[in-house]
Design a protein around this motif. Sequence first.
Motif, PDB file in Angstrom:
ATOM      1  N   GLU A 295       0.834  -1.211   0.000  1.00 33.12           N
ATOM      2  CA  GLU A 295       0.000   0.000   0.000  1.00 33.12           C
ATOM      3  C   GLU A 295       0.865   1.256   0.000  1.00 33.12           C
ATOM      4  OE1 GLU A 295      -2.730   0.036   3.294  1.00 33.12           O
ATOM      5  OE2 GLU A 295      -3.511  -1.946   2.753  1.00 33.12           O
ATOM      6  N   SER A 296       1.935   1.228   0.762  1.00 34.22           N
ATOM      7  CA  SER A 296       2.830   2.381   0.838  1.00 34.22           C
ATOM      8  C   SER A 296       3.464   2.672  -0.511  1.00 34.22           C
ATOM      9  CB  SER A 296       3.912   2.136   1.889  1.00 34.22           C
ATOM     10  OG  SER A 296       3.338   1.998   3.161  1.00 34.22           O
ATOM     11  N   ILE A 297       3.889   1.620  -1.200  1.00 36.24           N
ATOM     12  CA  ILE A 297       4.481   1.794  -2.525  1.00 36.24           C
ATOM     13  C   ILE A 297       3.461   2.389  -3.483  1.00 36.24           C
ATOM     14  CG2 ILE A 297       5.407   0.556  -4.532  1.00 36.24           C
ATOM     15  CD1 ILE A 297       6.675  -1.422  -2.457  1.00 36.24           C
ATOM     16  N   ILE A 298       2.245   1.873  -3.453  1.00 34.65           N
ATOM     17  CA  ILE A 298       1.178   2.379  -4.329  1.00 34.65           C
ATOM     18  C   ILE A 298       0.900   3.846  -4.030  1.00 34.65           C
ATOM     19  CG2 ILE A 298      -1.294   2.198  -4.827  1.00 34.65           C
ATOM     20  CD1 ILE A 298      -0.931  -0.887  -4.454  1.00 34.65           C
ATOM     21  N   ASP A 299       0.802   4.185  -2.735  1.00 34.71           N
ATOM     22  CA  ASP A 299       0.548   5.576  -2.340  1.00 34.71           C
ATOM     23  C   ASP A 299       1.625   6.510  -2.864  1.00 34.71           C
ATOM     24  OD1 ASP A 299      -1.754   4.849  -1.025  1.00 34.71           O
ATOM     25  OD2 ASP A 299      -0.887   4.976   0.997  1.00 34.71           O
ATOM     26  N   LEU A 300       2.878   6.078  -2.812  1.00 39.31           N
ATOM     27  CA  LEU A 300       3.970   6.932  -3.274  1.00 39.31           C
ATOM     28  C   LEU A 300       3.992   7.046  -4.795  1.00 39.31           C
ATOM     29  CD1 LEU A 300       6.797   5.843  -0.847  1.00 39.31           C
ATOM     30  CD2 LEU A 300       5.558   8.009  -0.849  1.00 39.31           C
ATOM     31  N   LYS A 301       3.611   5.998  -5.497  1.00 41.54           N
ATOM     32  CA  LYS A 301       3.651   6.016  -6.961  1.00 41.54           C
ATOM     33  C   LYS A 301       2.493   6.782  -7.574  1.00 41.54           C
ATOM     34  CE  LYS A 301       6.337   1.877  -7.915  1.00 41.54           C
ATOM     35  NZ  LYS A 301       6.345   0.542  -8.516  1.00 41.54           N
ATOM     36  N   LYS A 302       1.342   6.780  -6.926  1.00 41.11           N
ATOM     37  CA  LYS A 302       0.167   7.371  -7.555  1.00 41.11           C
ATOM     38  C   LYS A 302       0.081   8.890  -7.381  1.00 41.11           C
ATOM     39  CE  LYS A 302      -3.130   6.582  -3.816  1.00 41.11           C
ATOM     40  NZ  LYS A 302      -4.252   5.801  -3.379  1.00 41.11           N
ATOM     41  N   THR A 303       0.914   9.454  -6.546  1.00 41.25           N
ATOM     42  CA  THR A 303       0.860  10.903  -6.355  1.00 41.25           C
ATOM     43  C   THR A 303       2.111  11.550  -6.916  1.00 41.25           C
ATOM     44  OG1 THR A 303       1.859  10.709  -4.168  1.00 41.25           O
ATOM     45  CG2 THR A 303      -0.544  10.762  -4.262  1.00 41.25           C
ATOM     46  N   ASP A 304       1.917  12.678  -7.532  1.00 39.29           N
ATOM     47  CA  ASP A 304       3.057  13.457  -8.001  1.00 39.29           C
ATOM     48  C   ASP A 304       2.980  14.807  -7.305  1.00 39.29           C
ATOM     49  OD1 ASP A 304       0.711  13.897  -9.427  1.00 39.29           O
ATOM     50  OD2 ASP A 304       1.772  14.725 -11.153  1.00 39.29           O
TER      51      ASP A 304
ATOM     52  N   LYS B 253       2.540   5.950   8.709  1.00 40.72           N
ATOM     53  CA  LYS B 253       1.892   4.627   8.728  1.00 40.72           C
ATOM     54  C   LYS B 253       2.892   3.521   9.033  1.00 40.72           C
ATOM     55  CE  LYS B 253      -0.293   4.429   4.725  1.00 40.72           C
ATOM     56  NZ  LYS B 253      -1.198   4.041   3.623  1.00 40.72           N
ATOM     57  N   LEU B 254       4.065   3.591   8.410  1.00 39.97           N
ATOM     58  CA  LEU B 254       5.077   2.558   8.622  1.00 39.97           C
ATOM     59  C   LEU B 254       5.608   2.590  10.049  1.00 39.97           C
ATOM     60  CD1 LEU B 254       6.998   2.810   5.227  1.00 39.97           C
ATOM     61  CD2 LEU B 254       5.435   0.995   5.949  1.00 39.97           C
ATOM     62  N   GLU B 255       5.836   3.794  10.577  1.00 44.13           N
ATOM     63  CA  GLU B 255       6.321   3.904  11.958  1.00 44.13           C
ATOM     64  C   GLU B 255       5.283   3.414  12.956  1.00 44.13           C
ATOM     65  OE1 GLU B 255       7.789   7.916  12.401  1.00 44.13           O
ATOM     66  OE2 GLU B 255       9.741   7.349  11.573  1.00 44.13           O
ATOM     67  N   ALA B 256       4.006   3.647  12.663  1.00 47.88           N
ATOM     68  CA  ALA B 256       2.948   3.150  13.544  1.00 47.88           C
ATOM     69  C   ALA B 256       2.959   1.621  13.597  1.00 47.88           C
ATOM     70  CB  ALA B 256       1.588   3.656  13.075  1.00 47.88           C
ATOM     71  N   ALA B 257       3.429   1.006  12.516  1.00 50.61           N
ATOM     72  CA  ALA B 257       3.519  -0.455  12.456  1.00 50.61           C
ATOM     73  C   ALA B 257       4.864  -0.964  12.963  1.00 50.61           C
ATOM     74  CB  ALA B 257       3.297  -0.925  11.019  1.00 50.61           C
ATOM     75  N   GLY B 258       5.738  -0.045  13.394  1.00 53.12           N
ATOM     76  CA  GLY B 258       7.028  -0.459  13.953  1.00 53.12           C
ATOM     77  C   GLY B 258       8.177  -0.455  12.960  1.00 53.12           C
ATOM     78  N   LEU B 259       7.951   0.039  11.756  1.00 53.36           N
ATOM     79  CA  LEU B 259       9.024   0.125  10.755  1.00 53.36           C
ATOM     80  C   LEU B 259       9.556   1.553  10.716  1.00 53.36           C
ATOM     81  CD1 LEU B 259       7.514  -1.931   7.809  1.00 53.36           C
ATOM     82  CD2 LEU B 259       9.414  -2.576   9.285  1.00 53.36           C
ATOM     83  N   HIS B 260      10.680   1.758  11.347  1.00 55.03           N
ATOM     84  CA  HIS B 260      11.272   3.096  11.447  1.00 55.03           C
ATOM     85  C   HIS B 260      12.329   3.260  10.340  1.00 55.03           C
ATOM     86  CE1 HIS B 260       9.173   3.759  15.216  1.00 55.03           C
ATOM     87  NE2 HIS B 260       9.442   2.483  15.480  1.00 55.03           N
TER      88      HIS B 260
END
Length: 134
Positions: free
Chosen positions: A7-16, A52-59
Amino acid sequence: MRELIKESIIDLKKTDGFIYVTADGKKIDLHEAAARGIAVTPVNPKDEVIKKLEAAGLHLTDSKFLNDLNDLIAELSGKAASKSSGKRRSFSDAEKSKIIEEWKKVEAAGKKTKAAFAREIGVGYQTFINWLRG
């Protein structure tokens, strides 16, 4: 976790550029907001993904965490962590012979390409080819 990363990858790719958020936190197109007279706040999509990633523990902005994660991946995949000092490694003739013998077994099994095998043992592809010709 995998879904969050996808989801994070998609979010970053779909916005410019920026995404626009209303006062109640809903994403909205800037032109639609202007047409409807709605006040919006520009938000960098990278910041949202990082939250979102940090909330899941990925810093992922923490370099120590990234180094630890890379070391873990290297250990799990059986590859040594790349802490190269920039010096070339020399192989004795006996070591080269042993590696070539191992390659013959792998080649007979048809499991890997020469390039993949060379990467796995930490030798440049052309160096490995030269050993085989040797």
